[in-house]
Design an enzyme around this catalytic site. Structure first.
Site, PDB file in Angstrom:
ATOM      1  N   THR A  53      23.034  22.281  59.390  1.00 47.99           N
ATOM      2  CA  THR A  53      22.652  20.830  58.991  1.00 47.99           C
ATOM      3  C   THR A  53      22.766  20.014  60.083  1.00 47.99           C
ATOM      4  OG1 THR A  53      24.591  20.171  58.304  1.00 47.99           O
ATOM      5  CG2 THR A  53      23.559  21.385  56.710  1.00 47.99           C
ATOM      6  N   CYS A  54      22.507  18.802  59.993  1.00 46.51           N
ATOM      7  CA  CYS A  54      22.646  17.708  61.164  1.00 46.51           C
ATOM      8  C   CYS A  54      24.150  17.789  61.816  1.00 46.51           C
ATOM      9  CB  CYS A  54      21.998  16.433  60.922  1.00 46.51           C
ATOM     10  SG  CYS A  54      20.426  16.197  60.425  1.00 46.51           S
ATOM     11  N   ASN A  55      24.792  18.109  60.709  1.00 44.46           N
ATOM     12  CA  ASN A  55      26.568  17.874  61.062  1.00 44.46           C
ATOM     13  C   ASN A  55      27.227  19.217  61.170  1.00 44.46           C
ATOM     14  OD1 ASN A  55      25.943  15.266  60.422  1.00 44.46           O
ATOM     15  ND2 ASN A  55      26.786  15.143  58.122  1.00 44.46           N
ATOM     16  N   SER A 113      31.279  15.273  54.772  1.00 44.20           N
ATOM     17  CA  SER A 113      30.076  14.765  55.492  1.00 44.20           C
ATOM     18  C   SER A 113      30.242  13.688  56.494  1.00 44.20           C
ATOM     19  CB  SER A 113      29.105  14.443  54.253  1.00 44.20           C
ATOM     20  OG  SER A 113      28.845  15.207  53.641  1.00 44.20           O
ATOM     21  N   GLU A 118      27.164  11.164  50.628  1.00 49.04           N
ATOM     22  CA  GLU A 118      25.923  11.329  50.789  1.00 49.04           C
ATOM     23  C   GLU A 118      25.137  12.576  49.930  1.00 49.04           C
ATOM     24  OE1 GLU A 118      24.171  13.875  52.437  1.00 49.04           O
ATOM     25  OE2 GLU A 118      25.555  14.955  53.241  1.00 49.04           O
ATOM     26  N   PRO A 119      24.050  12.326  49.466  1.00 53.42           N
ATOM     27  CA  PRO A 119      23.774  13.291  48.237  1.00 53.42           C
ATOM     28  C   PRO A 119      22.769  14.434  49.054  1.00 53.42           C
ATOM     29  CG  PRO A 119      22.083  11.465  48.378  1.00 53.42           C
ATOM     30  CD  PRO A 119      23.439  11.303  49.244  1.00 53.42           C
ATOM     31  N   GLY A 193       7.818  11.530  61.532  1.00 57.82           N
ATOM     32  CA  GLY A 193       8.444  12.759  60.834  1.00 57.82           C
ATOM     33  C   GLY A 193       7.848  12.349  59.394  1.00 57.82           C
ATOM     34  N   GLY A 195       9.404  14.725  56.598  1.00 60.74           N
ATOM     35  CA  GLY A 195      10.133  15.677  55.671  1.00 60.74           C
ATOM     36  C   GLY A 195      10.972  14.778  54.778  1.00 60.74           C
ATOM     37  N   MET A 197      14.074  13.867  55.108  1.00 61.42           N
ATOM     38  CA  MET A 197      14.975  12.623  55.796  1.00 61.42           C
ATOM     39  C   MET A 197      13.801  11.528  56.089  1.00 61.42           C
ATOM     40  SD  MET A 197      17.493  14.523  58.294  1.00 61.42           S
ATOM     41  CE  MET A 197      18.347  13.024  58.656  1.00 61.42           C
TER      42      MET A 197
END
Length: 365
Positions: A53-55, A113, A118-119, A193, A195, A197
């Site tokens: 993921t981003c994280n 997170s 955050e979901p 973008g 998507g 997000m």
């Protein structure tokens, strides 16, 4: 007796790894299956799953050989993701057994997170699980672990307020934009973008009633679909430099592996705008915008790590819910470990019965 498997986790996350390293190790969804195949070529990994993921980028595995398994995952990052071993060593963490269980339960419950509560993370974990399970990379150990993690995440959502009034990276980004511009009513927002997000960001954007909403995407039809859904305008991605000059706020969230906006593009846009300020919000990993853009006068650039610092300040009112959720995780970790002990005991009894039967047959002979 049957040898007992260990649960292993090897990875990096936003806690100790900056975005410039995370984006180098990031594995896009369309590459997850190939990466799992490469990992599984090592006989030391009985089961494996990749969460990217981003994280964070984490490899979960079940193994009979701890040292060989960790080494195989390390080599995967170095050779396949092309990162220097010395750089990797500074950021990589390794967890085993009960620590893996505790970590995954917290990750799935959004307690680890960048933005607590955050979901999106649970959906990302589910998607990684789906890819690994459908392609037979999971066995009883990881199947049991992740099934329990989903149940724990559901319990946290139901029994605490950690997910009420959910905060996301995109909502933090738009809150920051409000502080800089105060109101969106006379502003033009360009969303690059289309998507998940981007749609999440769009929902926050329209609540601020901006003057114009523009959407750009490499696939024009995707930009058109998102724009029409929220009364915006689709623009040509190939003319992004020209479209940027119309925008006060540019939010990027594409899956591009490299920069799509550089200093040259921004400087040209500023000339057209007669140096009116521009705010860039880059919520993508890998990053979409060259960090050198931040050195240009009248330009403000924030990436996901910048937004994490802001989000941390916004989360000070959620300590009580976070503690309650962590208490649930502690109980569920103990419960999961107890169930494994019972299961291991059952396996031992089965092995003893098998051995006794062999001895009985020999005695009868």
């Amino acid at each position: 007796m049957t040898e007992k498997s260990s649960l292993i986790l090897v990875g990096i996350s936003h806690h100790r790894t900056p975005i410039e390293i995370r984006e180098r190790l990031f594995i896009p969804e369309n590459s997850l299956l190939d990466s799992l195949k490469k990992l599984h070529t090592s006989n030391s990994l009985e089961e494996c799953l990749i969460l990217s993921t981003c994280n964070r980028v984490e490899v979960y595995a079940s193994t009979l050989s701890y040292e060989k398994c960790v080494s195989a995952i390390h080599d995967f990052f170095v050779e396949v993701q092309n990162i220097d071993p010395g750089v990797l060593k500074k950021h990589l963490y390794v967890l085993r057994d009960d620590k893996v269980i505790d970590h995954l339960f917290k990750v799935s419950g959004s307690l680890d997170s960048m933005v607590i509560g955050e979901p999106q993370i649970l959906g990302q974990v589910r998607n990684s699980f789906k890819i690994a399970s459908e392609n037979q990379f999971l066995g009883k150990n990881l199947l049991s672990l992740f099934s329990s993690a989903f149940r724990v995440a559901k319990k946290i959502r139901e029994q605490t307020k950690i997910g009420s009034d959910p905060i996301s990276v995109s909502s933090v980004a738009l809150d920051l934009a409000k502080k800089i511009f105060r109101t969106f009513e006379d502003r033009t927002v360009l969303l690059v973008g289309s998507g998940e997000m981007a749609e999440s960001a769009m929902q926050h954007i329209i609540s601020q009633k901006p003057k114009n909403i523009l959407v750009a995407n490499r696939t024009y039809a995707h930009a058109q679909a998102l724009a029409s859904k929220y009364s915006g305008w689709a623009v040509d991605f190939e003319n992004l430099k020209d479209e940027m000059s119309e925008a006060d706020i540019i939010l990027t969230s594409t899956s591009s592996p490299g920069f799509i906006i550089d200093s040259f593009m921004v400087k040209e846009s500023l000339e057209v705008r007669k140096d009116r300020p521009m705010l860039f919000l880059d919520i993508a990993v890998p990053r979409n915008i060259d960090p050198l853009v931040n050195e240009i006068e009248n330009v403000f650039l924030f990436d996901v790590d910048d937004l994490q610092k802001i989000a941390s300040d916004n989360m000070k009112g959620r300590e009580e819910e976070s503690l309650e959720a962590k208490s649930i995780v502690e109980k569920e970790v103990r419960s999961f470990l107890n169930s494994r002990i019972v299961e291991d005991s059952s396996d031992i009894l089965i092995e003893i019965r098998k051995l006794a039967e062999i001895i009985r047959r020999e005695e009868v002979k």
